[in-house]
Motif scaffolding. Structure first.
Motif, short mmCIF file in Angstrom:
data_model
loop_
_atom_site.label_atom_id
_atom_site.label_comp_id
_atom_site.label_asym_id
_atom_site.label_seq_id
_atom_site.Cartn_x
_atom_site.Cartn_y
_atom_site.Cartn_z
N PRO A 256 1.03 -1.16 0.20
CA PRO A 256 -0.18 -0.19 -0.51
C PRO A 256 1.09 1.31 0.19
N ALA A 257 0.77 2.63 -0.58
CA ALA A 257 1.01 3.41 -0.16
C ALA A 257 2.13 4.46 0.82
N ASP A 258 0.68 4.07 1.39
CA ASP A 258 1.40 4.55 3.25
C ASP A 258 2.47 3.75 3.36
N TYR A 259 2.86 2.69 2.72
CA TYR A 259 4.47 1.89 3.58
C TYR A 259 5.53 1.91 2.26
N PRO A 260 6.42 2.62 3.08
CA PRO A 260 7.90 2.50 2.08
C PRO A 260 8.69 1.24 1.62
N ILE A 261 8.95 0.88 0.28
CA ILE A 261 9.48 0.01 -1.08
C ILE A 261 10.15 -0.66 -0.36
N GLY A 262 10.83 -2.05 -0.61
CA GLY A 262 11.81 -2.12 0.20
C GLY A 262 12.03 -2.42 -0.78
N PRO A 263 13.60 -3.71 -0.79
CA PRO A 263 14.83 -4.54 -2.09
C PRO A 263 13.74 -5.95 -1.73
N TYR A 264 12.81 -6.48 -1.04
CA TYR A 264 12.95 -7.78 -1.43
C TYR A 264 11.67 -8.28 -1.82
N LEU A 265 10.80 -9.50 -2.31
CA LEU A 265 9.79 -10.23 -2.52
C LEU A 265 10.12 -11.23 -1.74
#
Ligand code: F6P
Ligand code: MN
Length: 332
Positions: A99-108
């Motif tokens: 969701p847009a209100d969370y940061p995006i990180g490097p892991y799947l």
């Protein structure tokens, strides 16, 4: 016995430069989710979590309430970790975005939030399975193609089993570790390092009710095991079937043996029952890290190039001699 907690273990790995500092939040969000699920599993009917949800997953299987609840707990915890860019769940047809209100990180992260669903309502062992890979295009919201990496790229994989004890078993690609959830403190405590699967097996696990549908190499292999001392294998085997892959793998990691879910002749288009990305790959990674083997009857599971997130695969995993034997029969 070491009394090291999971948190202490992960901090030590980061401190020694053996682990990306962004990985522990992902692992801890999974294990926190599993603690919540464990609590609900233990309450059962008292928490109103048993029974059917009245919906189907992408495979057309009926979802249990606890399948859906566990999925939501996983998604919430992983998104809040701030270190993932996409999720794939057995219970959700499409790849799940952050969701847009969370940061995006490097892991799947790919996961089966509750494995062995048919055991839920009868209070028999079930588990959660997870597989973590690094996104090829980090910091961008993941699409299905990002998940289509072979299992040999996993950076961490494992499961939590909700049995008489709740236990976490995982690998970072250098051995297999086992932690027990201390119900008094709510922490996972290290109980065994370096689990090893004996090369030879005394036990096998397969759903024999499908025997009439099996392909010739599987029939031959099982016939030989069933022939016992007087057959070509010249020893007696025992059989076990819990009907939860987590529980079968957990037994094999400790006591040895082989687990099989082959493809069969019922539907030639169906490559097997189990799913590659969130069942076969994480378990194959664990088995190989414990000195065992995992194939689809033809090749190493970890080398399969996935074509879709929910694709199925035949599975033969466990003791190296046994997996080699049944894989060899497929080649003949
Ligand atoms: O997730 C699929 C699964 O529940 C596995 O955990 C288990 O090994 C298998 O299916 C059980 O299959 P069956 O219903 O044929 O016994
Ligand atoms: Mn499953």
């Amino acid at each position: 016995m070491s009394a090291m907690t999971l948190q202490q273990f992960l901090s030590r790995e980061v401190q020694f430069g053996a682990m990306d500092p962004k990985l522990p939040p992902v692992i801890l969000s999974i294990t926190d989710a599993c603690k919540t699920i464990s609590h609900k599993v233990r309450q059962g009917a008292l928490a109103g979590v048993l029974g059917m949800a009245g919906t189907e997953n992408v495979q057309g299987e009926d979802q249990k309430k606890l399948d859906v609840i566990s999925n939501d707990i996983f998604v919430e915890a992983l998104c809040a970790s701030g270190q993932v860019c996409g999720l794939a769940s057995e219970e959700v047809p499409e790849v799940i975005s952050v969701p847009a209100d969370y940061p995006i990180g490097p892991y799947l992260v790919a996961f089966d939030p509750l494995d062995g669903s048919s055991n839920i309502d009868i209070n028999v062992s079930i588990g959660s399975i997870f597989s973590i890979t690094t996104a090829v295009r980090p910091k961008r919201e993941a699409v299905e193609a990002d998940f289509l990496q072979p299992g040999n790229r996993q950076v961490c994989a494992g499961y939590v089993m909700y049995g008489p004890q709740t236990q976490l078993v995982f690998t970072l690609g250098k051995g297999v570790l086992m932690f027990t959830l201390d119900p008094n403190t709510g922490t996972f405590v290290l109980v065994q390092e370096n689990l090893r699967v004996p090369a030879e097996a005394k036990e096998f696990a397969i759903n024999c009710s499908n025997m009439r549908h099996w392909e010739a190499p599987v029939k031959r292999y099982i016939d030989e095991l069933l022939a016992g001392e007087t057959g070509p294998r010249a020893k007696n085997y025992n059989m076990r079937w819990v009907a939860a892959m987590v529980a079968e793998v957990h037994r094999i990691l400790q006591r040895g043996g082989i687990f099989m879910y082959p493809r069969d002749n019922r539907d030639p288009k169906k490559a097997g029952k189990l799913r590659l990305l969130y069942e076969a790959n994480p378990m194959a990674f664990l088995m190989e890290n414990a000195g065992g083997r995992a194939t689809n009857g033809h090749m190493r599971i970890l080398d399969i190039e996935p074509e879709s997130v929910h694709q199925r695969v035949a599975v033969f995993l466990g003791a190296s001699e046994e997996v080699d034997t049944v894989t060899g029969y497929h080649a003949q």
